[in-house]
Enzyme design. Structure first.
Site, PDB file in Angstrom:
ATOM      1  N   ASP A  39       0.453  -3.259 -91.567  1.00 50.65           N
ATOM      2  CA  ASP A  39       1.061  -4.465 -90.991  1.00 50.65           C
ATOM      3  C   ASP A  39       1.591  -4.095 -89.603  1.00 50.65           C
ATOM      4  O   ASP A  39       2.515  -3.292 -89.480  1.00 50.65           O
ATOM      5  CB  ASP A  39       2.194  -4.958 -91.904  1.00 50.65           C
ATOM      6  CG  ASP A  39       2.720  -6.332 -91.510  1.00 50.65           C
ATOM      7  OD1 ASP A  39       1.901  -7.212 -91.162  1.00 50.65           O
ATOM      8  OD2 ASP A  39       3.953  -6.535 -91.558  1.00 50.65           O
ATOM      9  N   GLU A  64       6.312  -0.686 -86.184  1.00 53.28           N
ATOM     10  CA  GLU A  64       7.320  -1.511 -85.508  1.00 53.28           C
ATOM     11  C   GLU A  64       7.888  -0.737 -84.323  1.00 53.28           C
ATOM     12  O   GLU A  64       8.219   0.435 -84.446  1.00 53.28           O
ATOM     13  CB  GLU A  64       8.428  -1.888 -86.528  1.00 53.28           C
ATOM     14  CG  GLU A  64       9.604  -2.610 -85.957  1.00 53.28           C
ATOM     15  CD  GLU A  64       9.258  -3.837 -85.125  1.00 53.28           C
ATOM     16  OE1 GLU A  64       8.516  -4.721 -85.589  1.00 53.28           O
ATOM     17  OE2 GLU A  64       9.741  -3.902 -83.968  1.00 53.28           O
ATOM     18  N   ASN A  91       4.813   2.346 -80.739  1.00 52.48           N
ATOM     19  CA  ASN A  91       4.141   1.281 -80.009  1.00 52.48           C
ATOM     20  C   ASN A  91       2.711   1.266 -80.532  1.00 52.48           C
ATOM     21  O   ASN A  91       1.938   2.199 -80.281  1.00 52.48           O
ATOM     22  CB  ASN A  91       4.187   1.593 -78.507  1.00 52.48           C
ATOM     23  CG  ASN A  91       3.463   0.535 -77.686  1.00 52.48           C
ATOM     24  OD1 ASN A  91       2.778  -0.331 -78.232  1.00 52.48           O
ATOM     25  ND2 ASN A  91       3.610   0.615 -76.378  1.00 52.48           N
ATOM     26  N   ASP A 117       5.029 -10.959 -80.903  1.00 49.20           N
ATOM     27  CA  ASP A 117       5.819 -11.576 -79.827  1.00 49.20           C
ATOM     28  C   ASP A 117       4.890 -12.300 -78.872  1.00 49.20           C
ATOM     29  O   ASP A 117       3.901 -11.731 -78.418  1.00 49.20           O
ATOM     30  CB  ASP A 117       6.591 -10.488 -79.080  1.00 49.20           C
ATOM     31  CG  ASP A 117       7.598  -9.833 -80.016  1.00 49.20           C
ATOM     32  OD1 ASP A 117       8.124 -10.542 -80.882  1.00 49.20           O
ATOM     33  OD2 ASP A 117       7.829  -8.629 -79.879  1.00 49.20           O
ATOM     34  N   ASP A 153       2.657 -18.933 -84.720  1.00 49.25           N
ATOM     35  CA  ASP A 153       3.072 -20.329 -84.565  1.00 49.25           C
ATOM     36  C   ASP A 153       2.838 -20.803 -83.127  1.00 49.25           C
ATOM     37  O   ASP A 153       3.193 -21.923 -82.784  1.00 49.25           O
ATOM     38  CB  ASP A 153       4.549 -20.510 -84.962  1.00 49.25           C
ATOM     39  CG  ASP A 153       5.459 -19.491 -84.295  1.00 49.25           C
ATOM     40  OD1 ASP A 153       4.953 -18.513 -83.708  1.00 49.25           O
ATOM     41  OD2 ASP A 153       6.691 -19.670 -84.354  1.00 49.25           O
TER      42      ASP A 153
END
Ligand SMILES: C[S@@+](CC[C@H](N)C(=O)[O-])C[C@H]1O[C@@H](n2cnc3c(N)ncnc32)[C@H](O)[C@@H]1O
Length: 236
Positions: A39, A64, A91, A117, A153
């Site tokens: 993920d 992350e 990263n 992001d 989104d």
């Protein structure tokens, strides 16, 4: 004690340009030969925390870039004694290739990139996590038949991520169109839940690493029912 976590960090800044040292995986996972689910941009890691509990025959790895979130997530996994879950501070754009090369060959079978992001401004586009180099690294290491799930989104971000996979010759859409109506996993990420609670649309896409014969019988993500493509109304 509450740790202060920045809302965003710039992945192009100097301090994120070095690959991080990788753990000895056999000391991290109880069984290294299980299929891996990666993920990318896992945030607080709640999606993987739930997935690791409901799919104990898989190994889960979250990447992350905000280090305090990773420390907290690994603490929670340790408290629950989960031997199939680990979070790595890195990263993803810098570390992914070496990281995937270090895992046992042919074990990477699922990848999710959820609500990365957005970095709206055109001059910030290079900060977005899904770049052609990242897609190429996934194509190199994902097992044939392995799948990638993308959701956002923000339409522009979803469309850009989708198009980077669509043009790569080693990926083919999971459904007749690559757009999916549903999350194929049994768990929603934090951001997915928040977006659904606000009644906002989510744009989802799925790709499969080509098999030698392009078999339509390749296993679906975690044996969930085949996702349904979006209707044209749902797509915008
Ligand atoms: C909006 S959050 C979404 C978190 C989670 N995936 C969810 O759906 O709830 C996006 C996450 O991706 C992380 N991220 C962004 N760029 C990254 C990069 N290059 N490498 C690793 N993580 C990154 C951010 O720090 C942030 O935690």
């Amino acid at each position: 004690m509450a740790v202060r976590v920045r809302e965003h960090v710039n992945p192009l800044s100097e301090r994120f340009q070095r690959p991080v040292p990788l753990p000895v995986w056999s000391q991290v996972y109880a069984q290294l030969d299980r299929p891996f689910h990666l993920d990318i941009g896992c945030g607080k890691g709640n999606f993987l925390l739930a997935m690791a509990q409901c799919q104990p025959n898989w190994n889960f790895l979250g990447l992350e870039i905000r280090e305090p979130l990773v420390a907290q997530a690994n603490d929670r996994a340790a408290q629950l004694k989960l031997d199939n879950l680990y979070y790595l501070f890195c990263n993803a754009n810098i570390t992914l290739d070496a990281l995937l090369a270090s895992l046992p060959s042919q074990t990477l079978q699922a990848v999710s990139i959820q609500f990365p992001d957005p970095w709206f401004k055109r001059r910030h586009q290079k900060r977005r996590v899904v770049q052609p180099e990242l897609v190429a690294a996934l194509a190199k290491f994902l097992r044939p038949g392995g799948q990638v799930f993308l959701q956002s989104d923000v339409w522009e971000v979803a469309e850009e991520m989708q198009s980077h996979f669509a043009v790569h010759p080693d990926f083919q859409p999971i459904a007749s169109s690559s757009w999916l109506a549903e999350n194929p996993f049994p768990v929603a990420s934090d951001r997915e839940r928040a977006t659904l609670d606000r009644g906002k649309p989510i744009y989802r896409a799925g790709f499969q690493r080509q098999t030698m014969h392009n078999s339509p019988q390749s296993p679906r993500l975690h044996h969930q029912p085949a996702p349904q493509p979006l209707t044209p109304d749902q797509q915008k």
